[in-house]
Design a protein around this motif. Structure first.
Motif, PDB file in Angstrom:
ATOM      1  N   MET A   1      86.196  58.835  11.121  1.00 12.61           N
ATOM      2  CA  MET A   1      86.584  59.109  12.483  1.00 12.61           C
ATOM      3  C   MET A   1      85.828  60.352  12.968  1.00 12.61           C
ATOM      4  SD  MET A   1      90.399  59.549  14.075  1.00 12.61           S
ATOM      5  CE  MET A   1      90.871  57.928  13.583  1.00 12.61           C
ATOM      6  N   VAL A   2      85.313  60.297  14.172  1.00  9.13           N
ATOM      7  CA  VAL A   2      84.544  61.399  14.743  1.00  9.13           C
ATOM      8  C   VAL A   2      85.291  61.949  15.956  1.00  9.13           C
ATOM      9  CG1 VAL A   2      82.374  62.036  15.834  1.00  9.13           C
ATOM     10  CG2 VAL A   2      82.382  60.362  13.990  1.00  9.13           C
ATOM     11  N   TYR A   3      85.377  63.268  16.007  1.00 10.73           N
ATOM     12  CA  TYR A   3      86.020  63.937  17.137  1.00 10.73           C
ATOM     13  C   TYR A   3      84.974  64.728  17.905  1.00 10.73           C
ATOM     14  CZ  TYR A   3      90.333  62.941  14.678  1.00 10.73           C
ATOM     15  OH  TYR A   3      91.362  62.306  14.051  1.00 10.73           O
ATOM     16  N   HIS A   4      85.113  64.729  19.213  1.00  8.52           N
ATOM     17  CA  HIS A   4      84.244  65.515  20.082  1.00  8.52           C
ATOM     18  C   HIS A   4      85.106  66.599  20.708  1.00  8.52           C
ATOM     19  CE1 HIS A   4      80.947  66.309  22.868  1.00  8.52           C
ATOM     20  NE2 HIS A   4      81.887  66.457  23.776  1.00  8.52           N
ATOM     21  N   VAL A   5      84.759  67.857  20.510  1.00 11.99           N
ATOM     22  CA  VAL A   5      85.542  68.980  21.022  1.00 11.99           C
ATOM     23  C   VAL A   5      84.691  69.782  21.995  1.00 11.99           C
ATOM     24  CG1 VAL A   5      86.785  71.083  20.399  1.00 11.99           C
ATOM     25  CG2 VAL A   5      86.837  69.108  18.864  1.00 11.99           C
ATOM     26  N   GLU A   6      85.281  70.133  23.132  1.00  2.60           N
ATOM     27  CA  GLU A   6      84.599  70.961  24.127  1.00  2.60           C
ATOM     28  C   GLU A   6      85.497  72.111  24.532  1.00  2.60           C
ATOM     29  OE1 GLU A   6      82.588  69.376  27.444  1.00  2.60           O
ATOM     30  OE2 GLU A   6      81.966  67.568  26.400  1.00  2.60           O
ATOM     31  N   ALA A   7      84.894  73.212  24.967  1.00  7.86           N
ATOM     32  CA  ALA A   7      85.631  74.370  25.466  1.00  7.86           C
ATOM     33  C   ALA A   7      85.091  74.733  26.840  1.00  7.86           C
ATOM     34  CB  ALA A   7      85.478  75.549  24.521  1.00  7.86           C
ATOM     35  N   SER A   8      85.975  75.212  27.709  1.00  4.12           N
ATOM     36  CA  SER A   8      85.582  75.640  29.047  1.00  4.12           C
ATOM     37  C   SER A   8      86.088  77.054  29.286  1.00  4.12           C
ATOM     38  CB  SER A   8      86.174  74.711  30.104  1.00  4.12           C
ATOM     39  OG  SER A   8      85.627  73.426  29.983  1.00  4.12           O
ATOM     40  N   GLU A   9      85.320  77.833  30.021  1.00  2.00           N
ATOM     41  CA  GLU A   9      85.702  79.219  30.282  1.00  2.00           C
ATOM     42  C   GLU A   9      86.578  79.387  31.510  1.00  2.00           C
ATOM     43  OE1 GLU A   9      82.468  81.941  30.198  1.00  2.00           O
ATOM     44  OE2 GLU A   9      81.944  81.460  28.140  1.00  2.00           O
ATOM     45  N   THR A  10      86.570  78.419  32.422  1.00  2.00           N
ATOM     46  CA  THR A  10      87.401  78.519  33.623  1.00  2.00           C
ATOM     47  C   THR A  10      88.115  77.200  33.878  1.00  2.00           C
ATOM     48  OG1 THR A  10      85.746  77.744  35.219  1.00  2.00           O
ATOM     49  CG2 THR A  10      85.724  80.110  34.691  1.00  2.00           C
ATOM     50  N   SER A  11      89.173  77.281  34.652  1.00  5.98           N
ATOM     51  CA  SER A  11      89.931  76.076  34.979  1.00  5.98           C
ATOM     52  C   SER A  11      89.102  75.095  35.807  1.00  5.98           C
ATOM     53  CB  SER A  11      91.222  76.448  35.711  1.00  5.98           C
ATOM     54  OG  SER A  11      90.939  77.322  36.781  1.00  5.98           O
ATOM     55  N   HIS A  12      88.202  75.599  36.622  1.00  5.11           N
ATOM     56  CA  HIS A  12      87.344  74.707  37.412  1.00  5.11           C
ATOM     57  C   HIS A  12      86.430  73.891  36.494  1.00  5.11           C
ATOM     58  CE1 HIS A  12      88.735  76.332  41.168  1.00  5.11           C
ATOM     59  NE2 HIS A  12      88.431  77.563  40.778  1.00  5.11           N
ATOM     60  N   ASN A  13      85.898  74.539  35.444  1.00  2.09           N
ATOM     61  CA  ASN A  13      85.067  73.815  34.471  1.00  2.09           C
ATOM     62  C   ASN A  13      85.855  72.729  33.759  1.00  2.09           C
ATOM     63  OD1 ASN A  13      83.787  76.946  34.015  1.00  2.09           O
ATOM     64  ND2 ASN A  13      82.379  75.290  34.503  1.00  2.09           N
ATOM     65  N   VAL A  14      87.110  73.026  33.425  1.00  2.00           N
ATOM     66  CA  VAL A  14      87.959  72.040  32.743  1.00  2.00           C
ATOM     67  C   VAL A  14      88.109  70.798  33.600  1.00  2.00           C
ATOM     68  CG1 VAL A  14      90.287  71.548  31.897  1.00  2.00           C
ATOM     69  CG2 VAL A  14      89.241  73.764  31.424  1.00  2.00           C
ATOM     70  N   ILE A  15      88.452  70.983  34.860  1.00  6.68           N
ATOM     71  CA  ILE A  15      88.678  69.852  35.763  1.00  6.68           C
ATOM     72  C   ILE A  15      87.406  69.017  35.917  1.00  6.68           C
ATOM     73  CG2 ILE A  15      89.240  69.228  38.146  1.00  6.68           C
ATOM     74  CD1 ILE A  15      91.155  71.749  38.071  1.00  6.68           C
ATOM     75  N   GLU A  16      86.263  69.695  36.071  1.00  7.09           N
ATOM     76  CA  GLU A  16      84.997  68.967  36.187  1.00  7.09           C
ATOM     77  C   GLU A  16      84.700  68.154  34.922  1.00  7.09           C
ATOM     78  OE1 GLU A  16      81.979  71.845  37.020  1.00  7.09           O
ATOM     79  OE2 GLU A  16      82.808  72.327  38.981  1.00  7.09           O
ATOM     80  N   ARG A  17      84.868  68.775  33.744  1.00  8.60           N
ATOM     81  CA  ARG A  17      84.564  68.095  32.492  1.00  8.60           C
ATOM     82  C   ARG A  17      85.515  66.930  32.217  1.00  8.60           C
ATOM     83  NH1 ARG A  17      80.576  67.050  30.883  1.00  8.60           N
ATOM     84  NH2 ARG A  17      81.098  67.004  28.675  1.00  8.60           N
TER      85      ARG A  17
END
Length: 76
Positions: A1-17
């Motif tokens: 099983m493969v997991y893809h993890v991402e991090a965002s520095e702002t809430s706007h980046n989270v929503i876009e991603r």
């Protein structure tokens, strides 16, 4: 099983991603910069409802998060 993890520095980046990658799970920091974790979570719930049956959002108060520890002012 493969997991893809991402991090965002702002809430706007989270929503876009989230729109782009359509995740299966979100870990939200309540202290995230810009609009904050609570408002970002509210917006994400509306966004996620438009294309997924469910996507858990785990909210945490991570005051000593990666963002705050790597973006400290010179006095600290």
């Amino acid at each position: 099983m493969v997991y893809h993890v991402e991090a965002s520095e702002t809430s706007h980046n989270v929503i876009e991603r989230v729109e782009e990658i359509q995740p299966d799970l979100i870990l939200m920091d309540n202290w995230i910069p810009k609009i904050g974790g609570v408002k970002a979570t509210q917006r994400l719930k509306l966004l996620l409802a438009s294309y997924k049956d469910s996507c858990p959002i785990i909210c945490a108060a991570l005051k000593n998060s990666i963002y705050t520890s790597t973006h400290q002012s010179p006095e600290t």
